[in-house]
Design a protein around this motif. Structure first.
Motif, mmCIF file in Angstrom:
data_model
loop_
_atom_site.group_PDB
_atom_site.id
_atom_site.type_symbol
_atom_site.label_atom_id
_atom_site.label_comp_id
_atom_site.label_asym_id
_atom_site.label_seq_id
_atom_site.Cartn_x
_atom_site.Cartn_y
_atom_site.Cartn_z
ATOM 1 N N HIS A 223 -21.206 -75.287 49.608
ATOM 2 C CA HIS A 223 -21.361 -74.269 48.575
ATOM 3 C C HIS A 223 -21.189 -74.884 47.193
ATOM 4 C CE1 HIS A 223 -21.609 -70.784 51.217
ATOM 5 N NE2 HIS A 223 -20.601 -71.282 51.936
ATOM 6 N N GLN A 224 -21.845 -74.229 46.209
ATOM 7 C CA GLN A 224 -21.709 -74.691 44.814
ATOM 8 C C GLN A 224 -20.660 -73.904 44.043
ATOM 9 O OE1 GLN A 224 -24.963 -74.500 46.287
ATOM 10 N NE2 GLN A 224 -24.611 -76.706 46.537
ATOM 11 N N THR B 281 -13.394 -76.165 43.381
ATOM 12 C CA THR B 281 -13.190 -76.687 44.747
ATOM 13 C C THR B 281 -13.849 -75.741 45.754
ATOM 14 O OG1 THR B 281 -11.049 -75.582 44.853
ATOM 15 C CG2 THR B 281 -11.056 -77.905 44.205
ATOM 16 N N TRP C 21 -21.750 -72.386 60.068
ATOM 17 C CA TRP C 21 -21.263 -73.743 60.293
ATOM 18 C C TRP C 21 -20.903 -73.948 61.758
ATOM 19 C CZ3 TRP C 21 -20.304 -76.700 55.664
ATOM 20 C CH2 TRP C 21 -20.353 -75.974 54.471
ATOM 21 N N ARG D 288 -20.784 -86.119 60.386
ATOM 22 C CA ARG D 288 -20.693 -85.557 59.053
ATOM 23 C C ARG D 288 -22.094 -85.230 58.534
ATOM 24 N NH1 ARG D 288 -16.929 -85.198 55.139
ATOM 25 N NH2 ARG D 288 -17.600 -85.224 52.960
ATOM 26 N N TRP E 40 -14.989 -75.400 48.747
ATOM 27 C CA TRP E 40 -15.127 -75.871 50.115
ATOM 28 C C TRP E 40 -14.049 -75.277 51.001
ATOM 29 C CZ3 TRP E 40 -14.620 -80.054 46.367
ATOM 30 C CH2 TRP E 40 -13.309 -80.470 46.151
ATOM 31 N N GLN F 158 -11.402 -76.178 54.469
ATOM 32 C CA GLN F 158 -10.753 -77.271 55.176
ATOM 33 C C GLN F 158 -10.180 -76.780 56.499
ATOM 34 O OE1 GLN F 158 -7.803 -78.677 52.388
ATOM 35 N NE2 GLN F 158 -9.209 -80.154 51.461
ATOM 36 N N THR G 46 -13.292 -81.389 56.100
ATOM 37 C CA THR G 46 -13.646 -80.608 54.918
ATOM 38 C C THR G 46 -15.112 -80.193 55.023
ATOM 39 O OG1 THR G 46 -12.034 -81.770 53.535
ATOM 40 C CG2 THR G 46 -13.803 -80.580 52.414
ATOM 41 N N SER H 295 -6.894 -83.192 46.959
ATOM 42 C CA SER H 295 -8.044 -82.565 46.314
ATOM 43 C C SER H 295 -7.650 -81.405 45.405
ATOM 44 C CB SER H 295 -9.019 -82.047 47.372
ATOM 45 O OG SER H 295 -8.411 -81.028 48.152
ATOM 46 N N MET I 88 -7.100 -78.429 46.204
ATOM 47 C CA MET I 88 -7.797 -77.209 46.569
ATOM 48 C C MET I 88 -6.803 -76.049 46.645
ATOM 49 S SD MET I 88 -9.924 -76.193 50.025
ATOM 50 C CE MET I 88 -8.480 -75.477 50.818
ATOM 51 N N GLU J 139 -18.200 -78.952 53.174
ATOM 52 C CA GLU J 139 -18.759 -78.877 51.833
ATOM 53 C C GLU J 139 -20.227 -78.477 51.927
ATOM 54 O OE1 GLU J 139 -18.024 -82.308 49.450
ATOM 55 O OE2 GLU J 139 -16.135 -82.771 50.468
#
Length: 605
Positions: free
Chosen positions: A258-259, A237, A287, A294, A239, A241, A254, A211, A213, A256
């Protein structure tokens, strides 16, 4: 579970909570080097606030304040110092790390500074991490890929963990492992390096080649020593991990949601299922990194405005509280349990308007999107019982705690006399020696009723329980025998010749006696009556039974008969004496019945 603001203070500062052993809880705020407030003030101040949790307003009580030579890039509060309140570590923009004694700061002592590393770094100290098991070790990250570990008791000998990386970039984050004291990790130029202080070398470099990242921050899993979380502040990226060093070829998961890039992460030490991330999209997400399905990793979201947060810390004493620093110059404390006041931000825009006269400001302060409330599927782990105890029979106390896998059994003595009685009872049951135990209990009894009760219980274990019961009732065989013996010696007995003649008549007068059964005839013979009857003198059986005398035996002694003594003799089992007394009172049927009951010898006699 809605998150509400509990406290707030107008500070553009890095934050650090006081250790869990400190009560009440305090919050340290050091002026941030990364941000400027609306007044463009560049001075540096370290303030310690008392939460003032007893008040329902949002204000916090200032406990200490001191001016410092430089602003902070990083702030930590370790509870492993010599003092109970611990030490405060600050990484500053003037290429130095400062260590302060929190207790002396709050007591306004002049010698609050413990040590400093001024002039020993090549650039500003951008990040630092205190060792969670050894109080004197602290890791610092600076510019030009510089990573240094300091022993604050000997600053003249810095520890270089290994060969310096030739990346030529700033170290964005360093973090000690929470369970292995010689392991820590650092991030630089998107790479994560794991260091071993014992070997003084790097043991692993983690990078996501799939990715691409770029890791900017790192935090270790508080429950699993080999797992860590990497987050990226790159907007391409955005996110985080989860990695496991045992399977470092790829990430385990991972996260995910956030923008824009993630600026700060915080993993709850008291519950490994709670993780907080703050990103440049003005969102603070909660989280569950251990969620199996998922899409269910996001538990909720903190209230946010049009400003993002650059620092946060999870409460150590009260894990339901989270301190958050935002770029709009506000330090807010939120509660995961939903208590507190609803957030407001109208005063922030008025402060900016004062600093920029003539600038158009919105008539209505913009509001962020309504945050998603936290709905934990499982209660937080800090709600679970950490220890327990239960009393068992015999004064035993069973105890346990979550730091040990064993159960402890202790003997608790609250009443020594009770314990002694219990020991005596156990000894009597194990021997067994019941009769002496009951005798001792009867002698020790204070109440007459208790004494009699134990005497009757002890009679069950006597060699002759019947005689023992009679003695307790007042009918001792010796005493009864003493009463009866003089009377037996006076007994005249039967006239044997008279009885033989009467018995012989049974054969010659069969016809005249056919109306009487043998037992009736025997009674008449024994009583000296003649049973010769002519038809004219015969009476019915009913009239004959009615004419028989009724004898009632009583326990009480009377002058006119020996019925009371007969009953006493029967009670003590002296049948021979009872037979003799029956003969004396001419109760011959009873004498014969009792003699037959006693045995053939007495009956023959």
């Amino acid at each position: 579970m809605n998150k509400m603001k509990v406290k707030e203070v107008s500070e553009t500062a890095n934050v650090a909570w006081s250790p869990s052993d400190v009560y009440p809880a305090y919050l340290a705020c050091g002026t941030s080097a990364q941000q400027l407030d609306a007044s463009f003030n560049t001075s540096s101040t370290l303030r310690i606030y008392d939460l003032n949790i007893g008040q329902t307003n949002l204000d916090m009580k200032l406990a200490a304040s001191v001016e410092l030579p430089a602003r902070f890039h990083a702030l930590k509060w370790s509870g492993l110092g010599g003092e109970r309140t611990g030490l405060i570590y600050g990484g500053c923009e003037n290429k130095a790390m400062y260590v302060y004694d929190a207790s002396k700061l709050m007591n306004k002592a002049p010698d609050y500074q413990v040590c400093t590393t001024e002039g020993l770094h090549s650039g500003p100290v951008l990040t630092l991490s205190c060792n969670y098991m050894k109080a004197n070790f602290v890791a610092c990250g600076s510019s030009d890929s510089e990573v240094t570990v300091w022993d604050i008791t000997n600053l003249s000998a810095p520890i270089i963990p290994g060969k310096k990386l030739s990346l030529g970039a700033n170290v964005s984050c360093v973090e000690f492992n929470r369970q292995v004291e010689h392991i820590f990790a650092s991030t630089c130029a998107g790479h994560c390096v794991v260091w071993d202080l014992r070997k003084q070398t790097s043991i692993m470099t983690i990078s996501d080649t799939v990715s691409r990242m770029k890791a900017s921050s790192i935090i270790w899993n508080p429950s699993v020593a080999t797992q860590l979380l990497l987050a990226s502040d790159d907007d391409t990226t955005p996110w985080a991990q989860v990695w496991d060093l045992r399977y470092a070829t790829s990430s385990l998961k991972t996260l995910e949601g956030h923008q824009r890039g993630i600026v700060k992460t915080a993993w709850c030490v008291h519950d490994g299922n709670l993780l907080i991330t703050a990103a440049k999209d003005n969102k603070i997400c909660v989280w569950n990194p251990n969620a199996t399905e998922r899409g269910l990793e996001i538990v909720g979201e903190f209230p946010s405005y049009n400003q993002w947060c650059f620092d946060m810390d999870w409460g150590q004493r009260d894990p339901s509280l989270v301190a958050v620093s935002s770029v709009d110059g506000c330090v807010s404390i939120y509660s995961l349990l939903g208590s507190g006041q609803p957030p407001t931000q109208s005063d922030k825009f008025s402060q900016i308007a004062d600093s920029f006269p003539g600038m158009e400001m919105p008539a209505v302060a913009p509001q962020g999107a309504t945050p998603q409330p936290i709905r934990l599927r499982n209660p937080p782990k800090w709600f679970a019982r950490t220890a327990g105890a239960s009393f068992a029979f015999g004064g035993r106390l069973l105890s346990w705690n979550n730091q040990s896998k064993s159960v402890e059994i202790a003997q608790v003595v609250t009443e020594q006399a009770l314990v002694e009685r219990s020991i005596q009872l156990e000894a009597a049951l194990s021997q067994p020696h019941f009769a002496p135990f009951c005798q001792a209990k009867a002698e020790a009894a204070f109440q007459p009723s208790d004494q009699i009760l134990w005497q009757y219980i002890g009679a069950n274990f006597d060699s002759s329980p019947r005689n023992k019961y009679m003695e307790l009732l007042g009918y001792s065989p010796t005493q009864v025998s003493t009463k009866i013996h003089p009377l037996i010696s006076e007994t005249e007995g039967f006239n044997a010749e008279f009885l033989a003649d009467k018995m012989a008549d049974l054969a010659t007068n069969e016809g005249s006696t056919s109306s009487l059964d043998p037992s009736e005839q025997f009674e008449m013979i024994a009583s000296g009556q003649s049973f010769d009857k002519t038809p004219e003198t015969e009476v019915s059986e009913t009239e004959a039974e009615a004419s028989l005398p009724i004898i009632q035996l009583e326990v009480e002694e009377k002058e006119e008969n020996n019925h009371g003594l007969i009953t006493q003799a029967l009670l003590v089992g002296d049948l021979e004496s009872a037979v003799e007394l029956c003969i004396k009172d001419r109760i011959h049927p009873h004498a014969l019945i009792l003699a037959a009951q006693a045995g053939p010898e007495l009956f023959a006699k």
